[in-house]
Motif scaffolding. Structure first.
Motif, PDB file in Angstrom:
ATOM      1  N   VAL A  78       0.854  -1.187   0.000  1.00  0.00           N
ATOM      2  CA  VAL A  78       0.000   0.000   0.000  1.00  0.00           C
ATOM      3  C   VAL A  78       0.889   1.236   0.000  1.00  0.00           C
ATOM      4  O   VAL A  78       1.762   1.396   0.852  1.00  0.00           O
ATOM      5  CB  VAL A  78      -0.933   0.008   1.226  1.00  0.00           C
ATOM      6  N   ARG A  79       0.660   2.100  -0.986  1.00  0.00           N
ATOM      7  CA  ARG A  79       1.442   3.327  -1.102  1.00  0.00           C
ATOM      8  C   ARG A  79       0.662   4.547  -0.623  1.00  0.00           C
ATOM      9  O   ARG A  79       1.247   5.505  -0.154  1.00  0.00           O
ATOM     10  CB  ARG A  79       1.895   3.525  -2.543  1.00  0.00           C
ATOM     11  N   LYS A  80      -0.664   4.499  -0.753  1.00  0.00           N
ATOM     12  CA  LYS A  80      -1.457   5.663  -0.369  1.00  0.00           C
ATOM     13  C   LYS A  80      -2.846   5.224   0.081  1.00  0.00           C
ATOM     14  O   LYS A  80      -3.531   4.494  -0.616  1.00  0.00           O
ATOM     15  CB  LYS A  80      -1.574   6.632  -1.543  1.00  0.00           C
ATOM     16  N   LEU A  81      -3.240   5.700   1.271  1.00  0.00           N
ATOM     17  CA  LEU A  81      -4.584   5.449   1.781  1.00  0.00           C
ATOM     18  C   LEU A  81      -5.521   6.558   1.316  1.00  0.00           C
ATOM     19  O   LEU A  81      -5.087   7.666   1.002  1.00  0.00           O
ATOM     20  CB  LEU A  81      -4.579   5.399   3.306  1.00  0.00           C
ATOM     21  N   ASN A  82      -6.821   6.260   1.303  1.00  0.00           N
ATOM     22  CA  ASN A  82      -7.825   7.252   0.979  1.00  0.00           C
ATOM     23  C   ASN A  82      -7.721   8.415   1.957  1.00  0.00           C
ATOM     24  O   ASN A  82      -7.564   8.220   3.160  1.00  0.00           O
ATOM     25  CB  ASN A  82      -9.208   6.589   1.055  1.00  0.00           C
ATOM     26  N   GLU A  83      -7.820   9.639   1.440  1.00  0.00           N
ATOM     27  CA  GLU A  83      -7.652  10.841   2.268  1.00  0.00           C
ATOM     28  C   GLU A  83      -8.652  10.901   3.421  1.00  0.00           C
ATOM     29  O   GLU A  83      -8.301  11.242   4.552  1.00  0.00           O
ATOM     30  CB  GLU A  83      -7.796  12.083   1.391  1.00  0.00           C
ATOM     31  N   HIS A  84      -9.917  10.555   3.158  1.00  0.00           N
ATOM     32  CA  HIS A  84     -10.939  10.603   4.211  1.00  0.00           C
ATOM     33  C   HIS A  84     -10.679   9.552   5.287  1.00  0.00           C
ATOM     34  O   HIS A  84     -10.913   9.793   6.470  1.00  0.00           O
ATOM     35  CB  HIS A  84     -12.332  10.419   3.612  1.00  0.00           C
ATOM     36  N   PHE A  85     -10.170   8.395   4.882  1.00  0.00           N
ATOM     37  CA  PHE A  85      -9.828   7.352   5.847  1.00  0.00           C
ATOM     38  C   PHE A  85      -8.657   7.821   6.721  1.00  0.00           C
ATOM     39  O   PHE A  85      -8.660   7.602   7.934  1.00  0.00           O
ATOM     40  CB  PHE A  85      -9.485   6.055   5.113  1.00  0.00           C
ATOM     41  N   CYS A  86      -7.688   8.501   6.127  1.00  0.00           N
ATOM     42  CA  CYS A  86      -6.565   9.043   6.900  1.00  0.00           C
ATOM     43  C   CYS A  86      -7.041  10.078   7.920  1.00  0.00           C
ATOM     44  O   CYS A  86      -6.539  10.118   9.044  1.00  0.00           O
ATOM     45  CB  CYS A  86      -5.536   9.679   5.967  1.00  0.00           C
ATOM     46  N   GLN A  87      -8.012  10.889   7.523  1.00  0.00           N
ATOM     47  CA  GLN A  87      -8.563  11.880   8.453  1.00  0.00           C
ATOM     48  C   GLN A  87      -9.271  11.215   9.611  1.00  0.00           C
ATOM     49  O   GLN A  87      -9.162  11.641  10.763  1.00  0.00           O
ATOM     50  CB  GLN A  87      -9.514  12.828   7.715  1.00  0.00           C
ATOM     51  N   LEU A  88     -10.004  10.134   9.344  1.00  0.00           N
ATOM     52  CA  LEU A  88     -10.676   9.374  10.398  1.00  0.00           C
ATOM     53  C   LEU A  88      -9.650   8.794  11.361  1.00  0.00           C
ATOM     54  O   LEU A  88      -9.799   8.898  12.584  1.00  0.00           O
ATOM     55  CB  LEU A  88     -11.541   8.262   9.803  1.00  0.00           C
ATOM     56  N   ILE A  89      -8.605   8.193  10.820  1.00  0.00           N
ATOM     57  CA  ILE A  89      -7.550   7.623  11.653  1.00  0.00           C
ATOM     58  C   ILE A  89      -6.910   8.695  12.529  1.00  0.00           C
ATOM     59  O   ILE A  89      -6.728   8.512  13.727  1.00  0.00           O
ATOM     60  CB  ILE A  89      -6.485   6.943  10.790  1.00  0.00           C
ATOM     61  N   ALA A  90      -6.592   9.846  11.932  1.00  0.00           N
ATOM     62  CA  ALA A  90      -5.969  10.946  12.680  1.00  0.00           C
ATOM     63  C   ALA A  90      -6.879  11.452  13.789  1.00  0.00           C
ATOM     64  O   ALA A  90      -6.422  11.752  14.894  1.00  0.00           O
ATOM     65  CB  ALA A  90      -5.609  12.069  11.735  1.00  0.00           C
ATOM     66  N   HIS A  91      -8.170  11.528  13.517  1.00  0.00           N
ATOM     67  CA  HIS A  91      -9.127  12.012  14.507  1.00  0.00           C
ATOM     68  C   HIS A  91      -9.196  11.080  15.721  1.00  0.00           C
ATOM     69  O   HIS A  91      -9.142  11.527  16.866  1.00  0.00           O
ATOM     70  CB  HIS A  91     -10.510  12.150  13.883  1.00  0.00           C
ATOM     71  N   TYR A  92      -9.303   9.793  15.483  1.00  0.00           N
ATOM     72  CA  TYR A  92      -9.456   8.841  16.582  1.00  0.00           C
ATOM     73  C   TYR A  92      -8.134   8.476  17.238  1.00  0.00           C
ATOM     74  O   TYR A  92      -8.120   8.011  18.374  1.00  0.00           O
ATOM     75  CB  TYR A  92     -10.207   7.586  16.125  1.00  0.00           C
ATOM     76  N   ALA A  93      -7.030   8.664  16.542  1.00  0.00           N
ATOM     77  CA  ALA A  93      -5.718   8.329  17.125  1.00  0.00           C
ATOM     78  C   ALA A  93      -5.252   9.406  18.098  1.00  0.00           C
ATOM     79  O   ALA A  93      -4.388   9.151  18.934  1.00  0.00           O
ATOM     80  CB  ALA A  93      -4.689   8.132  16.024  1.00  0.00           C
ATOM     81  N   ALA A  94      -5.817  10.596  17.982  1.00  0.00           N
ATOM     82  CA  ALA A  94      -5.387  11.713  18.836  1.00  0.00           C
ATOM     83  C   ALA A  94      -5.811  11.532  20.266  1.00  0.00           C
ATOM     84  O   ALA A  94      -6.651  10.851  20.645  1.00  0.00           O
ATOM     85  CB  ALA A  94      -5.940  13.030  18.292  1.00  0.00           C
TER      86      ALA A  94
END
Length: 94
Positions: A78-94
């Protein structure tokens, strides 16, 4: 649950549905949500509803199929994840 839900009986019609499934590994508590489609919107909603049901998220998420979240690449390449999925991950990982 957030938002409105529509419930209807479709007599005599076959409908294909997708399922978003999650399980807490140690307790075995399941989460299953039926979706009308297999797109990133359903993936994001499934995560949000699951995190709400489980009152947060565990320390690690293990995925069996990430085709919906992956924008470029496949499997361990995997070279690039979907941008919206990355935002979800960033939101919940914080």
């Amino acid at each position: 649950m957030t938002g409105a839900r529509r419930v209807d009986y479709m007599e005599g019609q076959k409908t294909t549905v997708c399922f978003f499934c999650g399980v807490l590994c140690f307790s075995g508590v399941p989460f299953v949500m039926a979706c009308a489609y297999d797109r990133v919107e359903a993936l994001l909603e499934g995560h949000i509803e699951m995190f709400e049901l489980f009152d947060g998220l565990s320390g690690r998420l293990i995925y069996g199929d990430t085709r919906t979240a992956v924008q470029d690449g496949w499997s361990k390449y995997v070279r690039k994840l979907n941008e919206h999925f990355c935002q979800l991950i960033a939101h919940y990982a914080a």
